[in-house]
Structures are given as structure tokens and as C-alpha cells.
Design an enzyme around this catalytic site. Structure first.
Site, PDB file in Angstrom:
ATOM      1  N   GLU A 196     125.591   4.786  16.329  1.00 51.11           N
ATOM      2  CA  GLU A 196     126.195   4.303  17.575  1.00 51.11           C
ATOM      3  C   GLU A 196     127.030   3.034  17.356  1.00 51.11           C
ATOM      4  O   GLU A 196     127.926   2.739  18.153  1.00 51.11           O
ATOM      5  CB  GLU A 196     125.109   4.016  18.609  1.00 51.11           C
ATOM      6  CG  GLU A 196     124.434   5.256  19.164  1.00 51.11           C
ATOM      7  CD  GLU A 196     123.360   4.923  20.200  1.00 51.11           C
ATOM      8  OE1 GLU A 196     122.863   5.869  20.826  1.00 51.11           O
ATOM      9  OE2 GLU A 196     123.022   3.734  20.381  1.00 51.11           O
ATOM     10  N   HIS A 246     118.261   1.933  14.682  1.00 52.92           N
ATOM     11  CA  HIS A 246     117.109   2.617  15.270  1.00 52.92           C
ATOM     12  C   HIS A 246     117.150   4.103  14.924  1.00 52.92           C
ATOM     13  O   HIS A 246     118.219   4.668  14.681  1.00 52.92           O
ATOM     14  CB  HIS A 246     117.015   2.414  16.781  1.00 52.92           C
ATOM     15  CG  HIS A 246     118.148   2.952  17.602  1.00 52.92           C
ATOM     16  ND1 HIS A 246     119.454   2.567  17.448  1.00 52.92           N
ATOM     17  CD2 HIS A 246     118.150   3.840  18.637  1.00 52.92           C
ATOM     18  CE1 HIS A 246     120.218   3.169  18.343  1.00 52.92           C
ATOM     19  NE2 HIS A 246     119.460   3.967  19.070  1.00 52.92           N
TER      20      HIS A 246
END
Length: 280
Positions: A240, A193
Site C-alpha cells: 500500500e 503489515h
């Protein structure tokens, strides 16, 4: 002796927490997301972990540009839900296993990891959303939680290799802790993302699926993936995913994959979820 029995990986999308808090989990948009966690919610009720080591990243709730630690371990008695701009989530206070947390800090530091010990830290959606996904909305969390925060917000982030090695150091520390504890380790964040710029809204399903395959079957090779590849192919926030490598490094080389879930989209990201168990 304490033992890490399983690992959980999951995205920690803030909108998922809002959907839970606002009672929207059965809405047409959200129902497929929460259905993907039904197995894990049932499984964890049977597993009954004593302690969860939860690897997450702070989103400028506890840290800012003033202080940017690469790795943090929370050693306080408890941690309050953070106010991320619209009031704290109405979720239980996170209660720590301070004895094990202190042992982890000593052990990993003496294994040459310069982890920062923090005794005051509010925890944001990066930590509370995974707990809500797995435990629902209890009066209090059913086990102790040791928070480990990783900087993946401000450049430079740690490499996947370094995160994988931290997981191995955590495993060694748990293995020599002289209390009979069922310990799980969770890696959170991701998947692909990007929240800003020309590529805002980027989702790379091919990258995500390959990552899900490799973290189960070939984590040693995956750990060597350079951080620029995460940014290039998974978006600026896709970095992440290195936090999943901490979880994987703390498990055995060969694991049983009990659950795998992938869904697009949830808010502006892909959702990924794994339950991995050390072979008995």
C-alpha cells in the site's frame, strides 16, 4: 490558477475508524495514535484546502475479481460511505469537485495514463478514515474530495515508479487548471503489515523508518524500489505504501516536513503519518 500546496500521508487502519465512531479515542490504547494527528488537525484548519485529491485503495467495496482497474478516478458528484459488512460508517457523503476531476482525467489520459473513469463508487475506510483523522466528525467534510483508487489488493499492483509518475502527471494537470484553488494531495495506506499467512502481524520498524526518511529526501530513488521488496520486507499489505508515491510525485523535489509521526501498533499494523509542504 490551481496549485498543489501540500501533501499528507497517513495509514488508513479500519480499527482507527471504529475507535473514532465508538468514542474510544481517549482510551489508553488509542490515545497515543490520535495524539500524533493533533498537529495536522490544527494545521489543516489554518490551511483550508478547497480540494483534496485523495489516493486510496478499495477493499472489495466498489470493485471485485470481476473488474480490477489499476488506477481509478471518481468523477461523480458524490460518493456514499461503503457498507463493509457492519453498515456504512456514519460519516458525511464525499462531495467531488467534478470540474477539476474531469480535467484531471483528460490530462492524465492524454499524458499516457490509462486511468479508469468511474461515476459510481462507494468509498470505504481507505478514504474515510484519513478524512476522519484530519477533520474529526463534522456534519459535512469541509472541502471537496477527488478520489483516486489504486489497486494494491490483487496482483499485479503498479510499481512505485509508475505511481510516482502518476503524481507528476496530476501535478501538471492541476498547474494548468484555470481556477484559483488551494489543492492538497493525500497518499494513504501502509505502513508495514500483513494480514494473513505465517507472517500475519508482521511489522518492520526499520523498513518503515527508512521509507519515511527516503520519501522526504530521496523520492526519486525510493520510486525505483521493486514491488517485491515491499512484500518481502513490509508484508503483503505493505505494498500500500506505493500510494504514498503518488502524493510525493505531485509535490516539489524539495519540501518542508511539517509533521512526522510513527507508532506501533494500531490494531495489527504500524501507523505512519507525514505532512509535507511545497517550499514557498
Amino acid at each position: 490558477m490551481a496549485k498543489i500546496t501540500a501533501g499528507v500521508a497517513t495509514s488508513h487502519v479500519p480499527a482507527i475508524g471504529a475507535a473514532i465512531d465508538l468514542g474510544k479515542t481517549e482510551d489508553d490504547y488509542w490515545q497515543p495514535v490520535f495524539k500524533g494527528y493533533e498537529f495536522a488537525k490544527s494545521w489543516i484548519q489554518d490551511e483550508k484546502p478547497d480540494v483534496i485529491i485523495l489516493v486510496f485503495n478499495d477493499h472489495a467495496s466498489a470493485f471485485s475479481q470481476d473488474i480490477i482497474p489499476t488506477f481509478v478516478i471518481g468523477c461523480a458528484e458524490e460518493f456514499q460511505p461503503a457498507d463493509e459488512g457492519w453498515g456504512p460508517r456514519k460519516v458525511p457523503v464525499v462531495k467531488n469537485h467534478t470540474k477539476l476531476a474531469s480535467h484531471l482525467a483528460q490530462s492524465v489520459i492524454q499524458s499516457d495514463f490509462d486511468i479508469t473513469i468511474v461515476n459510481k463508487m462507494d468509498v470505504d475506510h481507505g478514504l474515510t478514515v484519513p478524512l476522519s483523522l484530519m477533520f474529526g466528525q463534522p456534519e459535512e467534510w469541509p472541502c471537496k474530495v477527488i478520489p483516486i483508487a489504486v489497486n494494491v489488493v490483487q496482483y499485479p499492483p503498479p510499481s512505485g515508479s509508475r505511481c510516482f509518475a502518476l503524481g507528476k502527471a496530476i501535478r501538471e494537470a492541476v498547474d494548468c487548471f484555470d481556477e484559483d484553488l488551494n489543492v492538497q494531495i493525500w497518499g494513504t495506506g501502509g505502513m508495514s503489515h500483513q494480514l494473513q499467512g505465517p507472517r500475519a502481524g508482521l511489522i518492520n520498524k526499520e523498513f518503515d523508518i527508512e521509507f519515511l526518511n527516503d520519501i522526504v529526501t530521496d523520492p526519486e530513488t525510493l520510486a525505483k524500489k521493486p514491488h517485491i521488496d515491499y512484500v518481502r520486507y513490509a508484508g503483503s499489505e505493505g505494498i500500500e505504501l506505493v500510494m504514498w508515491m503518488v502524493m510525493r510525485g505531485a509535490l516539489d523535489q524539495d519540501v518542508n516536513q511539517l509533521q512526522r509521526f510513527y507508532h506501533v501498533p494500531a490494531s495489527n499494523t504500524a501507523v505512519g503519518h507525514l505532512v509535507l509542504e511545497n517550499k514557498k
